[in-house]
Write a protein that holds these residues in place. Structure first.
Motif, PDB file in Angstrom:
ATOM      1  N   ASN A 155       0.712  -1.105  -0.047  1.00 40.83           N
ATOM      2  CA  ASN A 155       0.054  -0.011   0.190  1.00 40.83           C
ATOM      3  C   ASN A 155       0.874   1.318   0.058  1.00 40.83           C
ATOM      4  O   ASN A 155       1.448   1.543   1.019  1.00 40.83           O
ATOM      5  CB  ASN A 155      -0.846   0.010   1.196  1.00 40.83           C
ATOM      6  N   LEU A 156       0.774   2.160  -1.247  1.00 34.92           N
ATOM      7  CA  LEU A 156       1.362   3.203  -1.210  1.00 34.92           C
ATOM      8  C   LEU A 156       0.351   4.342  -1.467  1.00 34.92           C
ATOM      9  O   LEU A 156       0.697   5.418  -2.298  1.00 34.92           O
ATOM     10  CB  LEU A 156       2.513   3.145  -2.374  1.00 34.92           C
ATOM     11  N   GLY A 157      -0.753   4.021  -0.992  1.00 36.26           N
ATOM     12  CA  GLY A 157      -2.020   4.866  -1.565  1.00 36.26           C
ATOM     13  C   GLY A 157      -1.791   6.394  -0.931  1.00 36.26           C
ATOM     14  O   GLY A 157      -2.362   7.326  -1.521  1.00 36.26           O
ATOM     15  N   ASP A 158      -1.016   6.507   0.300  1.00 30.70           N
ATOM     16  CA  ASP A 158      -0.674   7.892   0.783  1.00 30.70           C
ATOM     17  C   ASP A 158       0.304   8.464   0.240  1.00 30.70           C
ATOM     18  O   ASP A 158       1.377   8.017   0.282  1.00 30.70           O
ATOM     19  CB  ASP A 158      -0.623   7.600   2.166  1.00 30.70           C
ATOM     20  N   ALA A 159       0.089   9.818  -0.530  1.00 30.83           N
ATOM     21  CA  ALA A 159       1.244  10.393  -1.208  1.00 30.83           C
ATOM     22  C   ALA A 159       2.177  10.459  -0.233  1.00 30.83           C
ATOM     23  O   ALA A 159       3.396  10.771  -0.575  1.00 30.83           O
ATOM     24  CB  ALA A 159       0.549  11.542  -1.899  1.00 30.83           C
ATOM     25  N   SER A 160       2.019  11.220   0.784  1.00 27.73           N
ATOM     26  CA  SER A 160       3.042  11.795   1.686  1.00 27.73           C
ATOM     27  C   SER A 160       3.843  10.404   2.316  1.00 27.73           C
ATOM     28  O   SER A 160       5.015  10.887   2.467  1.00 27.73           O
ATOM     29  CB  SER A 160       2.419  12.501   3.034  1.00 27.73           C
ATOM     30  N   PRO A 211       0.329   6.464 -11.614  1.00 27.09           N
ATOM     31  CA  PRO A 211       0.294   7.545 -11.747  1.00 27.09           C
ATOM     32  C   PRO A 211       0.405   8.578 -10.181  1.00 27.09           C
ATOM     33  O   PRO A 211       0.651   9.282 -10.462  1.00 27.09           O
ATOM     34  CB  PRO A 211      -1.660   7.839 -11.921  1.00 27.09           C
ATOM     35  N   LEU A 212       0.051   7.826  -9.210  1.00 29.70           N
ATOM     36  CA  LEU A 212       0.399   8.278  -7.984  1.00 29.70           C
ATOM     37  C   LEU A 212       1.778   8.732  -7.721  1.00 29.70           C
ATOM     38  O   LEU A 212       2.158   9.883  -7.237  1.00 29.70           O
ATOM     39  CB  LEU A 212      -0.278   7.409  -6.635  1.00 29.70           C
ATOM     40  N   GLY A 217       6.397  13.138  -8.647  1.00 32.31           N
ATOM     41  CA  GLY A 217       7.818  13.400  -9.149  1.00 32.31           C
ATOM     42  C   GLY A 217       8.570  12.046  -9.377  1.00 32.31           C
ATOM     43  O   GLY A 217       9.825  12.068  -9.589  1.00 32.31           O
ATOM     44  N   GLU A 218       8.155  10.899  -8.838  1.00 37.05           N
ATOM     45  CA  GLU A 218       8.816   9.839  -8.822  1.00 37.05           C
ATOM     46  C   GLU A 218       8.636   8.901 -10.208  1.00 37.05           C
ATOM     47  O   GLU A 218       7.429   8.481 -10.557  1.00 37.05           O
ATOM     48  CB  GLU A 218       8.316   8.570  -7.703  1.00 37.05           C
ATOM     49  N   THR A 219       9.755   8.941 -11.170  1.00 35.64           N
ATOM     50  CA  THR A 219       9.714   8.233 -12.341  1.00 35.64           C
ATOM     51  C   THR A 219      10.384   6.888 -12.442  1.00 35.64           C
ATOM     52  O   THR A 219      10.130   6.041 -13.476  1.00 35.64           O
ATOM     53  CB  THR A 219      10.183   9.303 -13.407  1.00 35.64           C
ATOM     54  N   SER A 242       0.458  -1.389  -5.925  1.00 36.14           N
ATOM     55  CA  SER A 242       0.703  -0.408  -4.919  1.00 36.14           C
ATOM     56  C   SER A 242      -0.791   0.249  -4.725  1.00 36.14           C
ATOM     57  O   SER A 242      -0.857   1.174  -3.812  1.00 36.14           O
ATOM     58  CB  SER A 242       1.915   0.507  -4.754  1.00 36.14           C
ATOM     59  N   GLN A 243      -1.829   0.105  -5.652  1.00 36.23           N
ATOM     60  CA  GLN A 243      -2.567   1.137  -5.915  1.00 36.23           C
ATOM     61  C   GLN A 243      -4.013   0.285  -5.850  1.00 36.23           C
ATOM     62  O   GLN A 243      -5.230   0.978  -5.367  1.00 36.23           O
ATOM     63  CB  GLN A 243      -2.610   1.988  -7.197  1.00 36.23           C
ATOM     64  N   MET A 244      -4.248  -0.896  -6.401  1.00 36.94           N
ATOM     65  CA  MET A 244      -5.506  -1.506  -6.432  1.00 36.94           C
ATOM     66  C   MET A 244      -6.154  -1.675  -5.055  1.00 36.94           C
ATOM     67  O   MET A 244      -5.246  -2.137  -3.925  1.00 36.94           O
ATOM     68  CB  MET A 244      -5.518  -2.728  -7.110  1.00 36.94           C
ATOM     69  N   ARG A 245      -7.390  -1.783  -5.080  1.00 41.24           N
ATOM     70  CA  ARG A 245      -7.996  -1.730  -3.646  1.00 41.24           C
ATOM     71  C   ARG A 245      -9.086  -2.980  -3.802  1.00 41.24           C
ATOM     72  O   ARG A 245      -9.909  -2.822  -4.823  1.00 41.24           O
ATOM     73  CB  ARG A 245      -8.762  -0.462  -2.936  1.00 41.24           C
ATOM     74  N   PRO A 246      -9.384  -3.883  -2.857  1.00 37.05           N
ATOM     75  CA  PRO A 246      -8.694  -4.180  -1.604  1.00 37.05           C
ATOM     76  C   PRO A 246      -7.204  -4.633  -2.239  1.00 37.05           C
ATOM     77  O   PRO A 246      -6.931  -4.869  -3.241  1.00 37.05           O
ATOM     78  CB  PRO A 246      -9.319  -5.005  -0.873  1.00 37.05           C
ATOM     79  N   ASP A 247      -6.229  -4.099  -1.190  1.00 37.08           N
ATOM     80  CA  ASP A 247      -4.937  -4.478  -1.437  1.00 37.08           C
ATOM     81  C   ASP A 247      -4.615  -5.958  -0.972  1.00 37.08           C
ATOM     82  O   ASP A 247      -4.775  -6.311   0.245  1.00 37.08           O
ATOM     83  CB  ASP A 247      -3.808  -3.868  -0.739  1.00 37.08           C
ATOM     84  N   LEU A 248      -4.816  -6.892  -2.079  1.00 37.89           N
ATOM     85  CA  LEU A 248      -4.733  -8.397  -1.838  1.00 37.89           C
ATOM     86  C   LEU A 248      -3.366  -9.164  -1.701  1.00 37.89           C
ATOM     87  O   LEU A 248      -2.339  -8.674  -1.986  1.00 37.89           O
ATOM     88  CB  LEU A 248      -5.340  -8.939  -3.101  1.00 37.89           C
ATOM     89  N   HIS A 249      -3.549 -10.105  -0.870  1.00 36.62           N
ATOM     90  CA  HIS A 249      -2.459 -10.999  -0.447  1.00 36.62           C
ATOM     91  C   HIS A 249      -3.105 -12.364  -0.555  1.00 36.62           C
ATOM     92  O   HIS A 249      -3.395 -12.976   0.467  1.00 36.62           O
ATOM     93  CB  HIS A 249      -1.772 -10.836   0.870  1.00 36.62           C
TER      94      HIS A 249
END
Length: 373
Positions: A155-160, A211-212, A217-219, A242-249
């Motif tokens: 999960n990298l959903g939080d930009a900060s 896209p997040l 600025g991360e490329t 890192s973006q799909m929800r729910p974040d599956l395992h």
């Protein structure tokens, strides 16, 4: 009594130490980290053994039977080789090594010295993974799997949070051949490697920066990955996001007769009936059957919780305990070496293809050619 040492005293070392302390007939005799403060704080908090800043010094003075290597992946191969040559069995955190060639050399060395190795694929020993494996071995699928699917999210959903995690241009993760992916995806890839039969299956890869991450600025970091695998007997899909929800395992197995879904987040295993019911029964019976299964899984999880057998580190505890038992009893290690190497080879191919695409994109940009990333 097995004497245990830990090399690398970061966050994951705490998890190892917590589980080791729950296992009878073993003792942590030393911890080691190049940063003295890191080694000392772990030793003092656990009140165990001695602390060291030099691995050879640790090996010479406390003479451990088993060493847990929990340092960054670039160090796994040289440290593993050093510990094996000192007569120690070795547990290496994931990813096993930076590439399959290093893994093959470590395994060959362990075999020649009659020592044992394992890798920290602890998700393979969760309650749901163990139950799924039992159903496969009992023949529920109706034969070997025809198709496999593994989903593994981070999960990298939080930009900060993403900025804090990826903002360091000198972070050791960036020096790995597979970057962020290499430090994470082995947990999901090994779920497929357990059932694949070809040691070097065909792999087709598509990876991109979400896209997040581009918005902050991360490329360079690839955090979305889709993989198709074919080993001439079965096919497999691997999805990392890192973006799909729910974040599956989660892992899905489809056999010639029935299917299974094992979820590591919910610790559930659901049996999927392969044949259809006639007429409208297909809309009525399966939903009821799935509801009963989920209720049974839930009650089973509650019972395990009440028995104090449901801690977060259960898979790691089982893996460590089984590894120690294999050392004491002379049995096979908990994760077969061919599965470890198959995981490494698939990852090598993934990163090779991603690297080729990145180089092509770089050349295209240098030539002012527009390429969709």
């Amino acid at each position: 009594m097995l004497k245990i040492a830990i090399v690398g005293c970061g966050k994951i070392a705490d998890q190892h130490a917590e589980q080791i302390l729950l296992i009878p007939d073993c003792e942590i005799v030393g911890v080691c980290d190049r940063e003295e403060l890191m080694a000392r704080q772990l030793q003092e908090r656990l009140n165990v053994g001695m602390y060291f800043t030099d691995v050879q010094d640790l090996l010479d003075k406390v003479k451990p039977d088993v060493v847990h290597i929990t340092s960054p992946p670039q160090s796994h191969y040289p440290l593993g080789k050093l510990c094996l040559r000192s007569g120690c069995h070795v547990y290496i955190e994931k990813p096993f090594t930076v590439n399959a060639a290093e893994g093959e050399e470590l395994i060959d060395l362990a075999k020649s010295l009659h020592l044992k190795l394992t890798v920290g694929h602890n998700a393979q020993f969760s309650h749901s993974a163990i139950r799924m494996r039992q159903l496969v071995e009992a023949g529920y699928l109706g034969g070997p799997p025809v198709h496999l699917e593994s989903y593994y999210s981070y999960n990298l959903g939080d930009a900060s949070y993403a900025k804090a995690l990826l903002g360091d241009s000198h972070h050791w993760v960036r020096t790995l051949p597979g970057g962020l992916l290499q430090n994470i995806i082995s947990h999901g890839v090994c779920k497929l490697a357990e059932f694949l039969t070809n040691d070097s299956p065909k792999v087709l890869v598509h990876g991109f920066t979400s896209p997040l991450l581009r918005s902050i600025g991360e490329t360079e970091i690839i955090d979305e990955l889709r993989v198709i695998i074919h080993d001439e007997v079965m096919t497999a899909y691997f999805t990392f996001s890192s973006q799909m929800r729910p974040d599956l395992h989660q892992v899905r197995l489809y056999g010639p007769k029935n299917g299974l879904v094992a979820d590591d987040d919910q610790q559930t295993v659901i049996k999927m009936r392969g044949s259809r019911y006639k007429s409208y029964l297909e809309q009525f019976v399966p939903p009821w059957n799935y509801a009963k299964q989920y209720m049974g899984n839930s009650l089973g999880n509650v019972m395990k919780f009440l028995k104090a057998d449901f801690q977060a580190g259960y898979g790691m505890k089982v893996l460590i305990q089984t590894f120690y038992s294999s050392i004491v009893n002379g049995s096979a290690p908990p994760i077969p070496y061919d599965q470890i190497l198959r995981t490494s080879r698939i990852m090598d191919e993934i990163f090779s293809q991603l690297s080729s695409v990145q180089k092509t994109v770089g050349v295209a940009h240098a030539s002012n050619v527009s390429v969709d990333q």
